[in-house]
Enzyme design. Sequence first.
Site, PDB file in Angstrom:
ATOM      1  N   ARG A 113       0.829  -1.215   0.000  1.00 51.22           N
ATOM      2  CA  ARG A 113       0.000   0.000   0.000  1.00 51.22           C
ATOM      3  C   ARG A 113       0.863   1.263   0.000  1.00 51.22           C
ATOM      4  NH1 ARG A 113      -2.856   0.067   5.046  1.00 51.22           N
ATOM      5  NH2 ARG A 113      -4.317   1.578   4.195  1.00 51.22           N
ATOM      6  N   LYS A 115       2.806   2.425   2.359  1.00 49.10           N
ATOM      7  CA  LYS A 115       2.753   3.128   3.642  1.00 49.10           C
ATOM      8  C   LYS A 115       4.100   2.965   4.348  1.00 49.10           C
ATOM      9  CE  LYS A 115      -1.674   4.190   3.352  1.00 49.10           C
ATOM     10  NZ  LYS A 115      -2.184   5.571   3.339  1.00 49.10           N
ATOM     11  N   HIS A 123       8.987  -0.703  14.773  1.00 46.33           N
ATOM     12  CA  HIS A 123       8.158  -1.754  14.181  1.00 46.33           C
ATOM     13  C   HIS A 123       9.009  -2.976  13.808  1.00 46.33           C
ATOM     14  CE1 HIS A 123       4.014  -2.311  12.732  1.00 46.33           C
ATOM     15  NE2 HIS A 123       4.549  -3.199  11.936  1.00 46.33           N
ATOM     16  N   HIS A 126      10.702  -4.611  17.017  1.00 48.68           N
ATOM     17  CA  HIS A 126       9.724  -5.328  17.849  1.00 48.68           C
ATOM     18  C   HIS A 126       9.295  -6.639  17.191  1.00 48.68           C
ATOM     19  CE1 HIS A 126       6.643  -6.147  20.679  1.00 48.68           C
ATOM     20  NE2 HIS A 126       5.635  -5.819  19.886  1.00 48.68           N
ATOM     21  N   TYR A 163      -8.705  -2.285  16.296  1.00 48.97           N
ATOM     22  CA  TYR A 163      -8.451  -0.912  15.832  1.00 48.97           C
ATOM     23  C   TYR A 163      -8.032  -0.911  14.363  1.00 48.97           C
ATOM     24  CZ  TYR A 163      -6.164   3.618  15.348  1.00 48.97           C
ATOM     25  OH  TYR A 163      -5.796   4.866  14.903  1.00 48.97           O
ATOM     26  N   THR A 184      -2.030   2.902  22.543  1.00 45.90           N
ATOM     27  CA  THR A 184      -0.592   2.951  22.838  1.00 45.90           C
ATOM     28  C   THR A 184      -0.351   2.891  24.342  1.00 45.90           C
ATOM     29  OG1 THR A 184      -0.284   4.332  20.873  1.00 45.90           O
ATOM     30  CG2 THR A 184       1.553   4.213  22.420  1.00 45.90           C
ATOM     31  N   GLN A 187      -0.651  -0.649  25.404  1.00 38.28           N
ATOM     32  CA  GLN A 187       0.559  -1.400  25.067  1.00 38.28           C
ATOM     33  C   GLN A 187       1.674  -1.135  26.086  1.00 38.28           C
ATOM     34  OE1 GLN A 187       0.568   0.159  20.923  1.00 38.28           O
ATOM     35  NE2 GLN A 187       0.934  -1.958  20.313  1.00 38.28           N
TER      36      GLN A 187
END
Length: 243
Positions: A113, A115, A123, A126, A163, A184, A187
């Site tokens: 996409r 993004k 990201h 993790h 979400y 967040t 988390q």
Amino acid sequence: MRRRPKFLTSDCLFKIKDSNSIVNSMASTWEKIRDFYDWAVENGDKRTDPWFLVYSPIPIVVTFIIYLLICKYGPKYMLSREPFNLKYVLLVYNFALVAISAYIFWEIFFILRKKYNQITFLHVYHHGTMIFNWWAGVKYVPGGQSFFIGLLNSFVHIVMYLYYGIAAMGPHMQKYLWWKRYLTMLQLLQFFGIAVHTSYNLFTDCDFPDGFNLFVFIYIITIIILFSNFYYKTYIQKKTKKA
């Protein structure tokens, strides 16, 4: 007495000995790696050894390498291509992940996409490290104290992918996504809970290996730092700049 051939000077002999030393050192290192590998695969929990992808770390390492290659070269592949419309794919994917957490392939959707801003160090770090963490947990210390991390993580991912599922429906759903900041926070609360749980067990009489406890504690501190930085930049710094 045999005479040394003229071409075998002292320098040549030194180089030959040095080469033999390097070969022997490499052979010794390879032997140590093989011994460690054999130890690693044979000393896991026998209850989980037959499970898919558990017995050997090789499939996990290969998956990790593929994951990094996709994150690095995927954007270059998509550079001259139109972004894919994956609305319905993402709807099915995200709502399926409310029940099943398999987020290792999430970056592929980001790339297709286009993004790229969502493929951050946080990201990749993790997701890239979690695959090894869970493999080690399932292979060596399944059950017992490990259940807390899995239980907490599964609950958070139910909320998180709910979400993402709503967000995948399109821009008109943004008005229902006002709670991203609280996601967040949830988390972060999860990570602090894991840190407290793990650190407590370092000082109590618990059969769970201290080495694993210490590793989890150090790792979760790095995650807390990275997520706290994300929270600050996303919800505090941006708000200050707008003001």
